[in-house]
Every structure is written in C-alpha cells, then in structure tokens.
Write a protein that holds these residues in place. Structure first.
Motif, PDB file in Angstrom:
ATOM      1  N   LEU A  64       0.812  -1.295  -0.165  1.00 15.87           N
ATOM      2  CA  LEU A  64       0.047  -0.184   0.062  1.00 15.87           C
ATOM      3  C   LEU A  64       0.877   1.220  -0.011  1.00 15.87           C
ATOM      4  O   LEU A  64       1.756   1.410   0.884  1.00 15.87           O
ATOM      5  CB  LEU A  64      -0.726  -0.005   1.136  1.00 15.87           C
ATOM      6  N   CYS A 121      -6.531  -5.183   2.654  1.00 15.97           N
ATOM      7  CA  CYS A 121      -7.141  -5.432   1.634  1.00 15.97           C
ATOM      8  C   CYS A 121      -6.526  -5.922   0.423  1.00 15.97           C
ATOM      9  O   CYS A 121      -7.001  -6.675  -0.420  1.00 15.97           O
ATOM     10  CB  CYS A 121      -7.903  -4.158   1.188  1.00 15.97           C
ATOM     11  N   TRP A 160      -5.529  -0.079  -3.739  1.00 18.48           N
ATOM     12  CA  TRP A 160      -4.651   1.018  -3.190  1.00 18.48           C
ATOM     13  C   TRP A 160      -4.074   2.004  -4.485  1.00 18.48           C
ATOM     14  O   TRP A 160      -2.870   2.082  -4.863  1.00 18.48           O
ATOM     15  CB  TRP A 160      -3.589   0.702  -2.290  1.00 18.48           C
ATOM     16  N   ASN A 184      -8.829 -11.307   5.180  1.00 18.00           N
ATOM     17  CA  ASN A 184      -8.690  -9.979   5.826  1.00 18.00           C
ATOM     18  C   ASN A 184     -10.045  -9.400   5.862  1.00 18.00           C
ATOM     19  O   ASN A 184     -10.601  -9.338   4.725  1.00 18.00           O
ATOM     20  CB  ASN A 184      -7.603  -9.450   5.435  1.00 18.00           C
ATOM     21  N   GLU A 185     -10.570  -8.935   6.811  1.00 18.62           N
ATOM     22  CA  GLU A 185     -11.725  -7.878   6.807  1.00 18.62           C
ATOM     23  C   GLU A 185     -12.933  -8.600   5.663  1.00 18.62           C
ATOM     24  O   GLU A 185     -13.108  -7.805   4.879  1.00 18.62           O
ATOM     25  CB  GLU A 185     -11.643  -6.465   6.407  1.00 18.62           C
ATOM     26  N   TYR A 192      -9.561   0.932  14.092  1.00 15.63           N
ATOM     27  CA  TYR A 192      -8.969   2.316  13.737  1.00 15.63           C
ATOM     28  C   TYR A 192      -9.686   3.416  14.691  1.00 15.63           C
ATOM     29  O   TYR A 192     -10.914   3.632  14.658  1.00 15.63           O
ATOM     30  CB  TYR A 192      -8.990   2.809  12.561  1.00 15.63           C
TER      31      TYR A 192
END
Ligand code: AHR
Length: 507
Positions: A31, A75, A100, A187-188, A256
């Motif tokens: 990223l 991501c 990204w 992830n997520e 976050y």
C-alpha cells in the motif's frame, strides 16, 4: 498551569498474565510506499541496501524489537496470489494493486523477500491468506511451499527459488522450511475481503482451515477474521456458525480510532477527543472477550487486534490513496494508551499489529528518498519494548478525570493511564499523562516490594502538535533521567502531554 495530584498503586504479587511479545507486532501492506521504498528498494538502488532491503530501516526496526510482522495486507491480501511473488524476479508478473491506487504491483517483494526481511529484523512472519478471491487450494499450497520439509514439488520449488533467487543466492537455509506459524484466513471479510455475512464467512473459514495442514515441526496458528471495531453481531454470528469447529487459534478485530482535526492541526478538545476514542479499545477488548467466552469457555482462542491506530484525513499534496500521514506527539499517546490496554488484558490479548510500519497511517518510520526518520510512535515502541514477555501486574490509578467537549457534549477521560510489568527484579511502569497543561504530582506505592534504583524515560514536548520532519528529525525524542528514589513509596511528577517509562530495580 496547575499541578494535579495522584496515586498509583502497583500490586507486585497480583499478576494478570505474561505479556505476549506479539502485542508489540507490526503490519506491512502493499500500500502506498510501505513495501516499495519503505522496505524494498531493489539491489540496484543508490539507497544503501542489502539484497534490495533498506539497511537504515532494518537497523531502526531492530531497535524496537519487532516480534511479528503481518503481511501482505490488509485489503491487498484478498486480491493477492502468492505464486506471482516467487521465482526469478525478472519473470514475475506485473499486476494491478486494485485497492490502493491501481498502481502496478511489480511483485518484486514476495514470500522470500518477506521472510528475509523478517529474519533481518528478528520478527516472526504472519501471512494473511486470500479468502475473498482465492481458493482453499491456493492457500494450502502456500502453506506447503513455506513449511513442508520433504521433497514435494512445492517444497523443492522453495529450495530451488532460494538457491537461484537473487535475494537468497547461496543461502542454503532456504532449503529449510520457513516454518511460518501465523496464518490469517482472510482479511476484513465483512468488507474488502469478500463482503461476507458472518455466517457465510464462518462456513468459508471452516472450509479453508480444514486444508491448512501442520507440516513437520511447524504447527500453524490460524487466525479468523473478527469484527470491524467492536461489532458484537459479527462475533456472535461467526461463532454460532462455527459450530464448535476447533481449528481456530486466534480471532482478530480491527479498530482504527480515526482522527479529530487533522494529523498535525487540532484543538485541545480534539487532542482529548482522539485520545478518548483510542481508549475505547478497552471496551472492545472487554466486550469481545465476554462474547468469546460464551462460545469458548475454556479460553483456548486468543484475541488479536491485527490492525489498529490513527487514521487522519489525507495530507494535502500527497496521493490520498497511499494513506501517508504525519505522526505527532498525539499519535504517540494513542500508541501508549493502546499498548497499556493490551498489557492490562494480557490474559486475553495475544497479538496487536499497529497499522502500518513505514510511510502508511500510524507509521514507525517515514522515508523520503534516502532519508529516514523515526516517528513519536516509534519512540513509544522503543520505550515499551521492556514490557515484552514481562508479567502484567494489577495497577490502579487514583486521579481526577479530565473533562473536555465534543461539540455541545461534555466527556470525561482518565487523568492518568498506564500499565506495569515485572521481569525478574525489574518493574516497568508506563504512564500516559494526557493533560495538555498540567503536570501530575504522583505518589507511587509499591505493594510488597521496594525500589532500590529507578530510571525514567519521558516523551513529551511543549507543543502538543510536535512531530519529526526530515529537517528536524529530533523534535520528539525521549529524554532520560536517573532518579534517586528508593523505598516502598516515592514521588514522580509526570509532565503534561507525556508518555513516561519508569524502570524500577527492586531489592
Ligand atoms: O490499513 C489500511 C487498510 O485498512 C487495510 O488494508 C484494511 O484491512 C483496513 O481497512
């Protein structure tokens, strides 16, 4: 400036648990300029490097004793195909980093380079696998490629890539399995990792995990995707649908705390607002562990927070999709408050991975060409490294709350926060004084112990917006002092807007 008074009580015999060093973990994603430029510059770069990996970054990271690094995303992980990143570098495909900035991903930094980076900085690798756009077979093959000690085609490919690889030329140890222990199953997955419902992800988790095998002496530690923030619904539904499936070792939330104001511009109230928001990590830990206890009463599954930190608005003049941000004294206090929470919950929190290591979000390091600086957050990690592996102790803070406003609303925030740990005869007490103006005159009481020698480290600045730049890289760095304090009770004055570490040698 008024001086506030406080008491801190430390119960030396009331031990919570050993602080898992992995609480001090990191996260490096493909990223922006985290991997490329931050870690990897290539062997032909004018920036001093060894086999393509920056020397200055390795030397700096070693100072904070990084126990574990999570990679390749984020991501990015659920759109990454590991075979793109192994074998001769010149032949690796160029892909699009779709999440990204849609920049070209050259795949120069792949599995071998990541393992090499981890070895150089002394960290365990934590690989996050692709569930969203990958298959169980792809992920099980990655595990085999990394960990199988015998002569399977994939294991031989690893050894062969190690031998012919530019990075690893003549490094016979690449014939040895990498023994990667930590594997994330997506992830997520409630968002960029496939937009699953919790029940559907639980079914996917069971399917993927079934095919992730322990090879030889490298038992896996499998980590499931947990909630976005403190979402209870995801956790309940995930564990209900998991139906007691036991091949799960860790469960990872992401939190976050965001921002208030901008990275470098904020009012006093916004300073408190962000610190307060970061302290909500404790509510997350308490409430998530309570839910996990319902489904895992024997407490076999560890809680991770494998992404956390501040997230400020885009910096003018920087590519917004690269998530570059400055890092001030306020970020340092966020880091310290969060690490203290993890320490206090050492009986449940097994890993934390601040986002992200270099040039992205709440970074340890910022680079610009061949220059590198350490951020205020880095200094907190360096100070707090002493807690790794220590026994977390019960500690209580007796101090008035701070009152601040968010819009028309008044809120309260603890006037002092911190944690304590014991390693042999060394007591480490870390304390955050969030007050922007007031020092706090504190009586520190050691129950069942006596200090014979004490040294202090404090990170602070007269300006709460202070940060390090390439022109002034030492604006926020800790100072140290030896204190002539002994006995069961002693006084310490915590400066305003500070993070302090007291290292107390006990008799
Ligand atoms: O850390 C940046 C991004 O934040 C990660 O890629 C993603 O997992 C999270 O939303």
């Amino acid at each position: 400036m008024a001086t506030t008074k406080a008491n801190i009580n430390i119960a030396l015999t009331e031990q919570i648990a050993t602080i898992n060093p992995n609480i001090y973990g990191h996260f490096a994603e493909h990223l922006g300029r985290c991997i490329y430029e931050g870690i990897w510059v290539g062997e032909d770069s004018a920036i001093p490097n060894t086999d393509g990996i920056r020397d200055d970054v390795v030397a700096a990271l070693k100072r904070i004793k990084p126990p574990v690094v999570r990679w390749p995303g984020g991501c990015f992980a659920d759109d990454y195909h590991w075979e793109d990143g192994v074998g001769p570098r010149a032949q690796r495909p160029k892909r699009i980093n779709a999440h990204w900035g849609q920049v070209i991903e050259p795949n120069e930094f792949g599995t071998h380079e990541f393992i090499e980076f981890c070895r150089r900085i002394g960290a365990e690798p934590y690989i996050c696998g692709n569930v969203g756009s990958g298959s169980p077979r792809e992920l099980r093959d990655w595990v085999e490629y990394c960990n199988f000690p015998g002569d399977s085609t994939l294991a031989l490919q690893r050894a062969n890539n190690g031998a012919v690889h530019e990075v690893t030329a003549e490094r016979s140890e690449y014939k040895e399995p990498f023994r990667v222990k930590y594997w994330g199953v997506g992830n997520e997955n409630w968002g960029c990792g496939g937009n699953f419902e919790p029940e559907d992800y639980a079914a996917e988790y069971r399917r993927f995990a079934t095919f992730l095998f322990d090879f030889a002496d490298a038992p896996l530690y499998l980590i499931a995707c947990g909630p976005s923030g403190n979402n209870h619904d995801w956790t309940h539904k995930f564990f209900q649908k998991l139906r007691g499936f036991r091949k799960i070792h860790g469960y990872a939330a992401h939190y976050y705390c965001g921002t208030a104001g901008t990275a470098t511009e904020y009012t006093n109230d916004q300073w408190y607002e962000l610190l307060h928001r970061s302290s909500l990590m404790e509510k997350l830990v308490i409430e998530q562990r309570e839910i996990m206890d319902e489904y895992d009463p024997e407490r076999k599954i560890g809680l991770l927070v494998d992404e956390w930190g501040t997230w400020h608005p885009p910096t003018p003049g920087r590519e917004p999709r690269f998530l570059w941000q400055q890092n001030t004294l306020r970020d340092a206090l966020v880091a310290a408050l969060t690490l203290d929470i993890f320490n206090r919950h050492a009986d449940k929190v097994v890993m934390g991975n601040i986002a992200q290591t270099i040039n992205v979000l709440q970074a340890m390091l910022l680079t610009e060409g061949d220059k590198m600086l350490t951020t205020p957050t880095f200094h907190v990690y360096e100070m707090y490294a002493q807690h790794q592996g220590g026994q977390s102790l019960k500690v209580s803070f007796d101090v008035d709350d701070i009152t601040f406003s968010v819009g028309d609303e008044e809120r309260q925030f603890g006037g002092l926060n911190g944690s304590a740990s014991l390693s042999d005869k060394t007591l480490c007490l870390t304390v955050v004084n969030p007050h922007v103006e007031n020092p706090i005159e504190t009586a520190i009481h050691l129950r069942e112990g006596e200090a014979k020698e004490t040294k202090a480290w404090a990170l602070t600045n007269d300006d709460i917006h202070a940060h390090n730049t390439f022109d002034e890289p030492q604006q926020v760095t800790p100072y140290t002092e030896s204190l002539s304090v002994t006995g069961k009770t002693f006084q310490y004055r915590f400066p305003p807007a500070s993070v302090t570490k007291l290292l107390i040698q006990l008799r």
